[in-house]
Motif scaffolding. Structure first.
Motif, PDB file in Angstrom:
ATOM      1  N   ARG A 284       0.854  -1.192   0.000  1.00 59.10           N
ATOM      2  CA  ARG A 284       0.000   0.000   0.000  1.00 59.10           C
ATOM      3  C   ARG A 284       0.889   1.240   0.000  1.00 59.10           C
ATOM      4  O   ARG A 284       1.340   1.682   1.060  1.00 59.10           O
ATOM      5  CB  ARG A 284      -0.882   0.027   1.250  1.00 59.10           C
ATOM      6  CG  ARG A 284      -1.952  -1.055   1.311  1.00 59.10           C
ATOM      7  CD  ARG A 284      -2.778  -0.875   2.582  1.00 59.10           C
ATOM      8  NE  ARG A 284      -4.021  -1.608   2.562  1.00 59.10           N
ATOM      9  CZ  ARG A 284      -4.212  -2.776   3.188  1.00 59.10           C
ATOM     10  NH1 ARG A 284      -3.251  -3.340   3.875  1.00 59.10           N
ATOM     11  NH2 ARG A 284      -5.388  -3.374   3.129  1.00 59.10           N
ATOM     12  N   ARG A 320       0.933  -1.545  -5.345  1.00 54.13           N
ATOM     13  CA  ARG A 320      -0.322  -0.899  -5.706  1.00 54.13           C
ATOM     14  C   ARG A 320      -0.075   0.599  -5.838  1.00 54.13           C
ATOM     15  O   ARG A 320       0.523   1.208  -4.947  1.00 54.13           O
ATOM     16  CB  ARG A 320      -1.377  -1.151  -4.635  1.00 54.13           C
ATOM     17  CG  ARG A 320      -2.673  -0.413  -4.945  1.00 54.13           C
ATOM     18  CD  ARG A 320      -3.757  -0.741  -3.991  1.00 54.13           C
ATOM     19  NE  ARG A 320      -3.595  -0.044  -2.729  1.00 54.13           N
ATOM     20  CZ  ARG A 320      -4.402  -0.219  -1.692  1.00 54.13           C
ATOM     21  NH1 ARG A 320      -5.394  -1.086  -1.777  1.00 54.13           N
ATOM     22  NH2 ARG A 320      -4.222   0.439  -0.575  1.00 54.13           N
ATOM     23  N   GLU A 419     -12.399  -4.466  -6.386  1.00 55.68           N
ATOM     24  CA  GLU A 419     -12.936  -4.041  -5.083  1.00 55.68           C
ATOM     25  C   GLU A 419     -14.165  -3.154  -5.238  1.00 55.68           C
ATOM     26  O   GLU A 419     -14.730  -2.702  -4.259  1.00 55.68           O
ATOM     27  CB  GLU A 419     -11.845  -3.349  -4.250  1.00 55.68           C
ATOM     28  CG  GLU A 419     -11.130  -2.219  -4.936  1.00 55.68           C
ATOM     29  CD  GLU A 419     -10.027  -1.606  -4.059  1.00 55.68           C
ATOM     30  OE1 GLU A 419      -9.973  -1.887  -2.858  1.00 55.68           O
ATOM     31  OE2 GLU A 419      -9.239  -0.816  -4.609  1.00 55.68           O
ATOM     32  N   GLY A 440      -9.907  -7.074  -3.503  1.00 51.01           N
ATOM     33  CA  GLY A 440      -9.809  -6.276  -2.276  1.00 51.01           C
ATOM     34  C   GLY A 440     -11.138  -6.393  -1.555  1.00 51.01           C
ATOM     35  O   GLY A 440     -12.048  -5.600  -1.768  1.00 51.01           O
ATOM     36  N   ASN A 442     -12.019  -5.828   1.437  1.00 49.32           N
ATOM     37  CA  ASN A 442     -12.418  -4.786   2.403  1.00 49.32           C
ATOM     38  C   ASN A 442     -13.371  -3.792   1.745  1.00 49.32           C
ATOM     39  O   ASN A 442     -14.403  -3.439   2.303  1.00 49.32           O
ATOM     40  CB  ASN A 442     -11.193  -4.009   2.917  1.00 49.32           C
ATOM     41  CG  ASN A 442     -10.160  -4.925   3.511  1.00 49.32           C
ATOM     42  OD1 ASN A 442     -10.474  -6.034   3.887  1.00 49.32           O
ATOM     43  ND2 ASN A 442      -8.916  -4.465   3.580  1.00 49.32           N
ATOM     44  N   ARG A 453     -17.033   0.553   5.783  1.00 48.75           N
ATOM     45  CA  ARG A 453     -16.138  -0.366   6.480  1.00 48.75           C
ATOM     46  C   ARG A 453     -15.615   0.177   7.802  1.00 48.75           C
ATOM     47  O   ARG A 453     -15.090  -0.573   8.617  1.00 48.75           O
ATOM     48  CB  ARG A 453     -14.970  -0.772   5.568  1.00 48.75           C
ATOM     49  CG  ARG A 453     -14.038   0.358   5.233  1.00 48.75           C
ATOM     50  CD  ARG A 453     -13.114   0.006   4.085  1.00 48.75           C
ATOM     51  NE  ARG A 453     -11.771  -0.331   4.533  1.00 48.75           N
ATOM     52  CZ  ARG A 453     -10.749  -0.541   3.704  1.00 48.75           C
ATOM     53  NH1 ARG A 453     -10.928  -0.463   2.404  1.00 48.75           N
ATOM     54  NH2 ARG A 453      -9.580  -0.828   4.173  1.00 48.75           N
TER      55      ARG A 453
HETATM   56  C1  PEP Z   1      -9.251  -3.860   0.110  1.00 48.62           C
HETATM   57  O1  PEP Z   1     -10.032  -2.953  -0.148  1.00 48.62           O
HETATM   58  O2  PEP Z   1      -9.608  -5.025   0.396  1.00 48.62           O
HETATM   59  C2  PEP Z   1      -7.798  -3.627   0.127  1.00 48.62           C
HETATM   60  C3  PEP Z   1      -6.953  -4.611   0.261  1.00 48.62           C
HETATM   61  O3  PEP Z   1      -7.382  -2.348   0.013  1.00 48.62           O
HETATM   62  P1  PEP Z   1      -7.432  -1.274   1.210  1.00 48.62           P
HETATM   63  O4  PEP Z   1      -7.777  -2.016   2.464  1.00 48.62           O
HETATM   64  O5  PEP Z   1      -6.095  -0.642   1.250  1.00 48.62           O
HETATM   65  O6  PEP Z   1      -8.512  -0.355   0.758  1.00 48.62           O
END
Ligand code: PEP
Ligand code: MG
Length: 566
Positions: A284, A320, A419, A440, A442, A453
């Motif tokens: 990241r 990334r 994502e 992704g 999350n 989130r």
């Molecule tokens: C995600 O969104 O799952 C991810 C890995 O990226 P981040 O948590 O940095 O948004």
């Protein structure tokens, strides 16, 4: 287990105390210094914004600087320090409050709007009085459990971890970047406390149970004893896992999966190499790019990426590109807050809108690819046109480096993070244009079920095993297989060993997890049967409830490695 230390931050009235007549010049000098420091910071922000967004947007800081040059403000504070014999920060605060009160009473909306500017500048100046205090780590010098209303990811990154037993915050949720960083460093943490931080007193004795999400204040002797035993058991498992870090991660029926690590900071590299991770599945870069006052230039970025690539050899590193915005730091101070930051100026959208900045990052990544095994991937892709534009820029950067005679990997693998639901639904349209997918979860979960989130109020709706999420993961992986590309998972779901049977069964090829989770996930894979997981995954696609999907995966996990589950 240990004493609590409560921290508070924000724009509240500073402490007030009387000063001696002999201290007046010193307090006046402190005030001037805080103002000068603020002006300098504002000028830096202004230059950075001009560079990125042009003159119009940076005018706001011009106005802020002018406010700090206004004799009506400066002289009034200087005189008031002498007249009131009080400390400089309090006098400044009091003078600004009087100004603000006056402006709030003016019916003209223009004046009312200016109050926000004054508040902003005042806050900066107040912070600069205590710059020396603020830059110190948050906690005291002895072992402690830190309790705060909220912590930013950079607070977490800069904590003095030698004395920190763990932290608890009133705000936040398990998928915030503060929590992700805590997990990466192995710091026990509880976020979204149900009690209010103001009810917690510094020096109370406490137990912080990150497994159950509890902060137990004033524990009884029996509770302490229970936790001492639990701690000893966990230590035993941790040591046993350490011994397995070089063993291959194959299921009992010979199906291989890669377990790689997610990193945010270069400091984590040592943890990663120690963890036995076979590469980095998600670097990241926003923590490198946005933590200082300026975005580091190409050479600085290239040095960091090269260092990571070298440290991980012979394994690969997926870098990334900048993912700014949303719950992360903004790339530049926006002139007004976004009404919906998560649906706004985030991820690849920011990079494509700032081609000069994007180009520097891509060139730096390409330079590192000349030294180690490097891939690039883009965050928050919502459709093909973004991928095409980003690939186009990569091609141009390659041409430039060719001309300059700089070595790089001409076959640099290019992937996208899946994502955003639109990317998952259209995975078959994206797959022909990329070399891999990394899901992704999350963000995918939050956008699929429309539950923020980081908002504890909707944490119950944020369900990784929601049928819609599982279908999107399945669809993405299958679209990848049909086009001959692999799919990995890099969200927090990948590190949750209750779900490893499900993710293996759905066809994931790589699980990229926090460094502290690598050994555990590896051991889970070695205990599972791929054929059994696939049959279960096919079955759960017919399930209607997240709870049932979780339980089917959990049944296999319990049967295969109950001792590893938290
Ligand atoms: C995600 O969104 O799952 C991810 C890995 O990226 P981040 O948590 O940095 O948004
Ligand atoms: Mg994300």
């Amino acid at each position: 287990m240990g004493p609590v230390h409560v921290v508070a931050r924000g724009f509240s009235a500073p402490e007030v105390f009387e000063i001696d007549a002999s201290e007046i010049p010193h307090e006046q000098a402190r005030f001037r210094l805080a103002v000068e420091l603020t002006k300098k910071q504002l000028a830096e922000l202004q230059t950075r914004l001009e560079h990125l967004a042009g003159d119009n947007q940076s005018e706001i800081f011009e106005a802020h600087i002018m406010m700090l040059e206004d004799p009506a403000v400066i002289d009034r504070v200087i005189n008031a320090i002498a007249m009131r014999s009080q400390n400089a920060e309090y006098v400044f605060y009091a003078v600004m409050q009087t100004f603000l009160e006056g402006m709030r009473r003016i019916p003209d909306p223009y004046f009312r709007e200016r109050t926000a500017d004054i508040e902003d500048v005042s806050q900066r100046v107040l912070r600069n009085f205590t710059a020396d205090v603020d830059s110190r780590p948050l906690g005291p010098d002895e072992s402690h459990i830190l309790v705060a209303y909220d912590l930013t990811p950079s607070d977490t990154a800069s904590m003095d971890r030698r004395q920190l037993l763990g932290f608890a915050t009133e705000q936040g949720s398990v998928n915030s970047h503060t929590a992700i960083l805590a997990r990466a460093f192995g710091i026990p943490a509880v976020v979204g406390l149900s009690c209010s931080v103001i009810d917690v007193t510094t020096l109370s004795s406490a137990i912080l149970d990150g497994y159950a999400g509890k902060l137990i204040l004033h524990p009884a002797p029996a509770t302490l004893e229970h936790y001492r035993r639990l701690h000893a058991e966990k230590e035993k498992i941790r040591c046993a896992l350490e011994a397995t870090r070089d063993v291959s991660t194959e299921t009992v029926d010979g199906h291989h999966l890669t377990v790689s690590a997610n990193i945010e900071l270069l400091e984590e590299l040592e943890l990663v190499t120690h963890s036995g991770a076979k590469g980095i599945g998600l670097y990241r870069t926003e923590f490198l790019l946005l933590n200082g006052s300026d975005i580091p230039n190409e050479a600085v970025q290239a040095a960091a990426y090269t260092r990571v690539a070298r440290a991980m050899m012979p394994h690969s590193v997926i870098i990334r590109t900048l993912d700014a915005g949303g719950d992360k730091l903004p790339v530049e101070p926006l002139t007004e807050p976004e009404p919906n930051p998560f649906l706004g100026w985030r991820g690849i959208r920011v990079s494509l809108a700032r081609p000069a900045m994007f180009r520097e990052q891509l060139r730096a990544i390409l330079r590192a690819s000349g030294v180690g095994k490097v891939s690039v991937m883009f965050p928050l892709v919502s459709g093909l046109s973004e991928v095409e534009r980003a690939r186009d820029l990569i091609r141009r950067c390659m041409d430039e480096l060719d001309h300059e005679g700089v070595p790089f990997d001409r076959q640099l693998p290019v992937g996208v993070m899946v994502e955003v639901p639109s990317a998952a639904v259209c995975a078959d349209l994206l797959a022909p244009h990329v070399d891999f997918f990394s899901i992704g979860t999350n963000d995918l979960i939050q956008y699929t079920v429309a539950a923020d989130r980081v908002n504890p109020h909707v944490a119950d709706l944020y369900r990784p095993t929601h049928p819609a999420v599982i279908r999107l993961i399945k669809h993405t992986i299958e679209a990848g297989i049909q086009h001959g590309i692999w799919t990995g998972i890099c969200g927090e779901m990948a590190g949750d060993i209750r779900l490893t049977p499900l993710l293996i069964g759905l066809g994931a090829k790589e699980l990229s997890v926090g460094p502290q989770r690598v050994a555990r996930v590896g051991q889970a894979i070695r205990s599972l049967n791929h054929a059994e997981c696939s049959a279960m995954a096919a079955d759960v696609l017919r399930q209607t409830r997240s709870y049932d999907i979780l339980n089917q995966s959990l049944d296999i996990a319990r049967k295969s490695y109950a001792y590893l589950l938290d």
